[in-house]
Design a protein around this motif. Structure first.
Motif, PDB file in Angstrom:
ATOM      1  N   SER A   7       0.826  -1.204   0.000  1.00 16.87           N
ATOM      2  CA  SER A   7       0.000   0.000   0.000  1.00 16.87           C
ATOM      3  C   SER A   7       0.862   1.257   0.000  1.00 16.87           C
ATOM      4  O   SER A   7       1.845   1.351   0.726  1.00 16.87           O
ATOM      5  N   ILE A   8       0.469   2.242  -0.819  1.00 16.61           N
ATOM      6  CA  ILE A   8       1.157   3.528  -0.833  1.00 16.61           C
ATOM      7  C   ILE A   8       0.228   4.621  -0.299  1.00 16.61           C
ATOM      8  O   ILE A   8       0.479   5.795  -0.479  1.00 16.61           O
ATOM      9  N   ALA A   9      -0.848   4.213   0.349  1.00 18.13           N
ATOM     10  CA  ALA A   9      -1.834   5.166   0.856  1.00 18.13           C
ATOM     11  C   ALA A   9      -1.265   5.970   2.009  1.00 18.13           C
ATOM     12  O   ALA A   9      -0.443   5.490   2.787  1.00 18.13           O
ATOM     13  N   ALA A  36     -24.201  13.446  10.461  1.00 18.11           N
ATOM     14  CA  ALA A  36     -23.296  12.460   9.862  1.00 18.11           C
ATOM     15  C   ALA A  36     -23.369  12.458   8.337  1.00 18.11           C
ATOM     16  O   ALA A  36     -24.444  12.559   7.757  1.00 18.11           O
ATOM     17  N   LEU A  37     -22.201  12.322   7.717  1.00 21.57           N
ATOM     18  CA  LEU A  37     -22.081  12.120   6.271  1.00 21.57           C
ATOM     19  C   LEU A  37     -21.263  10.858   6.056  1.00 21.57           C
ATOM     20  O   LEU A  37     -20.159  10.732   6.584  1.00 21.57           O
ATOM     21  N   LEU A  38     -21.771   9.919   5.298  1.00 19.53           N
ATOM     22  CA  LEU A  38     -21.072   8.684   4.992  1.00 19.53           C
ATOM     23  C   LEU A  38     -20.354   8.851   3.664  1.00 19.53           C
ATOM     24  O   LEU A  38     -20.979   9.123   2.640  1.00 19.53           O
ATOM     25  N   LEU A  39     -19.046   8.693   3.680  1.00 24.10           N
ATOM     26  CA  LEU A  39     -18.230   8.819   2.477  1.00 24.10           C
ATOM     27  C   LEU A  39     -17.697   7.435   2.111  1.00 24.10           C
ATOM     28  O   LEU A  39     -17.055   6.781   2.930  1.00 24.10           O
ATOM     29  N   LEU A  40     -17.968   6.984   0.908  1.00 29.03           N
ATOM     30  CA  LEU A  40     -17.567   5.642   0.471  1.00 29.03           C
ATOM     31  C   LEU A  40     -16.582   5.737  -0.689  1.00 29.03           C
ATOM     32  O   LEU A  40     -16.952   6.181  -1.774  1.00 29.03           O
ATOM     33  N   PRO A  41     -15.348   5.311  -0.475  1.00 23.92           N
ATOM     34  CA  PRO A  41     -14.401   5.318  -1.590  1.00 23.92           C
ATOM     35  C   PRO A  41     -14.744   4.216  -2.595  1.00 23.92           C
ATOM     36  O   PRO A  41     -15.250   3.157  -2.212  1.00 23.92           O
ATOM     37  N   SER A  42     -14.496   4.474  -3.840  1.00 26.76           N
ATOM     38  CA  SER A  42     -14.761   3.466  -4.865  1.00 26.76           C
ATOM     39  C   SER A  42     -13.668   2.396  -4.837  1.00 26.76           C
ATOM     40  O   SER A  42     -12.627   2.566  -4.198  1.00 26.76           O
ATOM     41  N   LEU A  43     -13.913   1.313  -5.529  1.00 31.72           N
ATOM     42  CA  LEU A  43     -12.966   0.207  -5.584  1.00 31.72           C
ATOM     43  C   LEU A  43     -11.599   0.703  -6.050  1.00 31.72           C
ATOM     44  O   LEU A  43     -11.500   1.424  -7.039  1.00 31.72           O
ATOM     45  N   ARG A  45      -9.642   2.728  -4.399  1.00 29.86           N
ATOM     46  CA  ARG A  45      -9.274   4.000  -3.755  1.00 29.86           C
ATOM     47  C   ARG A  45      -9.118   3.774  -2.268  1.00 29.86           C
ATOM     48  O   ARG A  45      -9.698   2.874  -1.692  1.00 29.86           O
ATOM     49  N   GLU A  46      -8.351   4.609  -1.643  1.00 29.56           N
ATOM     50  CA  GLU A  46      -8.105   4.532  -0.207  1.00 29.56           C
ATOM     51  C   GLU A  46      -8.982   5.545   0.526  1.00 29.56           C
ATOM     52  O   GLU A  46      -9.317   6.599  -0.019  1.00 29.56           O
TER      53      GLU A  46
END
Length: 64
Positions: A7-9, A36-43, A45-46
């Motif tokens: 991982s380079i995140a 609350a805000l739910l943030l979902l990274p796409s496949l 992404r970190e």
């Protein structure tokens, strides 16, 4: 969250938390307070890709 050796995140901002559902651990990060805000990274992404966005939203929202 366990670090992947390839991982380079960047580190993710916020408090690391997890829950277990159906014998699977789900990890997430929480930052700040408010609605609350739910943030979902796409496949591929970190979660750390949201660091700058969560910093901006921190004024008025809790991000998950």
């Amino acid at each position: 969250m366990s670090e992947r050796p390839d991982s380079i995140a960047r580190p993710c901002d916020g408090d690391e938390r997890s829950i277990v559902r159906d014998a699977r651990r789900i990890g997430y990060f929480v930052r700040c307070a408010g609605p609350a805000l739910l943030l979902l990274p796409s496949l591929g992404r970190e979660a750390s890709d949201f660091n700058e966005l969560t910093a901006t939203l921190a004024v008025s929202h809790r991000t998950l």
